[in-house]
Enzyme design. Structure first.
Site, PDB file in Angstrom:
ATOM      1  CG  HIS A  68      -1.969  10.195   3.930  1.00 58.32           C
ATOM      2  ND1 HIS A  68      -1.952   8.747   3.253  1.00 58.32           N
ATOM      3  CD2 HIS A  68      -0.974  10.670   3.772  1.00 58.32           C
ATOM      4  CE1 HIS A  68      -0.695   8.999   2.467  1.00 58.32           C
ATOM      5  NE2 HIS A  68      -0.048   9.978   2.713  1.00 58.32           N
ATOM      6  N   GLY A  93      -0.572  11.187   8.502  1.00 51.65           N
ATOM      7  CA  GLY A  93       0.199  11.759   7.374  1.00 51.65           C
ATOM      8  C   GLY A  93       0.179  13.214   7.103  1.00 51.65           C
ATOM      9  CG  HIS A 123       3.243   9.055   0.786  1.00 51.60           C
ATOM     10  ND1 HIS A 123       3.573  10.354   0.430  1.00 51.60           N
ATOM     11  CD2 HIS A 123       3.941   8.539   1.561  1.00 51.60           C
ATOM     12  CE1 HIS A 123       4.836  10.351   0.887  1.00 51.60           C
ATOM     13  NE2 HIS A 123       5.167   9.360   1.804  1.00 51.60           N
ATOM     14  CE1 TYR A 181       5.143  16.959   2.519  1.00 50.49           C
ATOM     15  CE2 TYR A 181       5.615  15.103   1.117  1.00 50.49           C
ATOM     16  CZ  TYR A 181       4.871  15.966   1.980  1.00 50.49           C
ATOM     17  OH  TYR A 181       3.450  15.370   2.003  1.00 50.49           O
TER      18      TYR A 181
HETATM   19 ZN   LIG Z   1       2.647  11.949  -0.402  1.00 46.47          ZN
END
Ligand SMILES: [Zn+2]
Length: 342
Positions: A133, A141, A170, A296
């Site tokens: 990002h 990000g 993403h 995550y």
């Molecule tokens: Zn991501």
């Protein structure tokens, strides 16, 4: 094909802060799980320790004033004007060693690109990389320095034709932005639709501009997409475009925030779907720079990238996670099995 795993215990010296979702410790968990599964020998020559990137390496993409601000913020103290560069609130905290962390991750991806370009490795995997990002002039990000862009820049400067494949939940917006107006680099991103997820971009109509028209490919997927839809979209969109583009090197971002238990995104990938896509990338890549990315739920990160490393080496990973590993990292609450499902 010779493989390299770019790794340093120094990765997990850094912390974005206890409440931040990006945990550099996940990289140590991954490395230790790979070892525990017998996929690396003691003192394995495939493990290569990176050096931090240099300032001039960053300048191939980032602005000098942004690099100055990152460097000045390395103490962890937020400086006046930092917010203009995306620094200092929620996503992109100014933490002690923030610049050192970014240089090390960038150096690791540049090393991976160098090893593959020089022929020292056919596949190089930097599990710390994939911070897709970061923009030329600002953090975004959780990403301060865009290591995929720097790796691609190095390869292009050495005359390589590069295709970038991003399967993170993403949109790979920073990488797309870097190569939006050129036909020298093909970027393909599959991701949860920007209607429901950060960064709110990556729609089909974003295809590039000028000579780059047609060289940015976006495949947004609906909320809740699982293996079947994600893998089918990949199989229909990616191989034909890669075959037409004929890259010398594929750079891939292997984010695993697509998994069903990930706390940030809303997709339902399992290790099976993930591994199917990793195998397809391997079959398409004459040479391959593999990077990590989002993820995550740290147990998913370690399991998925361990399986990816096994695929890169053409070996089968064990079905079960060794009890000694489960015991050692009991706080991370790993399941017994390496793979999801049956
Ligand atoms: Zn991501």
């Amino acid at each position: 094909m010779k493989t390299a795993l770019i790794y340093s215990d120094d990765f997990s010296r850094f912390s974005y802060g206890s409440s931040h979702p990006l945990k550099p410790f996940r990289l140590k968990l991954t490395y230790e799980l790979i070892k525990a599964c017998g996929l690396l020998a003691p003192d394995d020559p495939r493990v290569i320790v990176p050096a931090p990137a240099k300032r001039e390496d960053l300048l191939t993409f980032h602005s000098a004033e942004y690099i100055d601000m990152l460097e000045a913020s390395n103490s962890g103290r937020e400086l006046p004007g930092a917010a203009a560069y995306g620094l200092g609130y929620g996503d992109n905290p100014v933490f002690p060693g923030m610049f050192d962390w970014s240089l090390l991750v960038a150096g690791a991806s540049l090393l991976a690109a160098h090893l593959v370009d020089s022929g020292e490795a056919g596949i190089a995997f930097n599990i710390s990389g994939g911070l897709h990002h970061a923009q030329a002039n600002r953090a975004s990000g959780f990403c301060y320095i865009n290591d995929p862009v720097l790796a691609i820049m190095l390869l292009v400067a050495r005359g390589r034709r590069v295709a970038y494949i991003d399967i993170d939940a993403h949109h790979g917006d920073g990488v797309q932005a870097a190569f939006y107006d050129t036909d020298k680099v093909l970027t393909i991103s599959l991701h949860e639709t920007g209607e429901t997820l950060f960064p709110g971009t990556g729609f089909e109509r974003q295809t590039g501009e000028g000579t780059g028209r047609g060289y940015s490919v976006n495949i947004p997927l609906p909320l809740g997409a699982g293996d079947e839809l994600f893998v089918r979209a990949f199989a229909e969109a990616v191989p034909q475009r890669i075959e037409r583009f004929r890259p010398d090197v594929i750079v891939s971002q292997l984010g695993v925030d697509t998994f069903r238990s990930d706390p940030l995104a809303h997709l339902n990938i399992t290790t099976e779907g993930f591994c199917t896509m990793v195998r397809m990338i391997k079959s398409l890549a004459p040479k391959w720079v593999a990077l990590g990315g989002g993820g995550y739920d740290v147990t998913n990160v370690a399991r998925a990238w361990t399986l990816a490393w096994a695929i890169m080496n053409d070996v089968r990973a064990p079905d079960d996670i060794p009890p000694s590993f489960l015991q050692r990292f009991s706080g991370a609450a790993f399941p017994n099995r390496l793979r999801d499902g049956a």
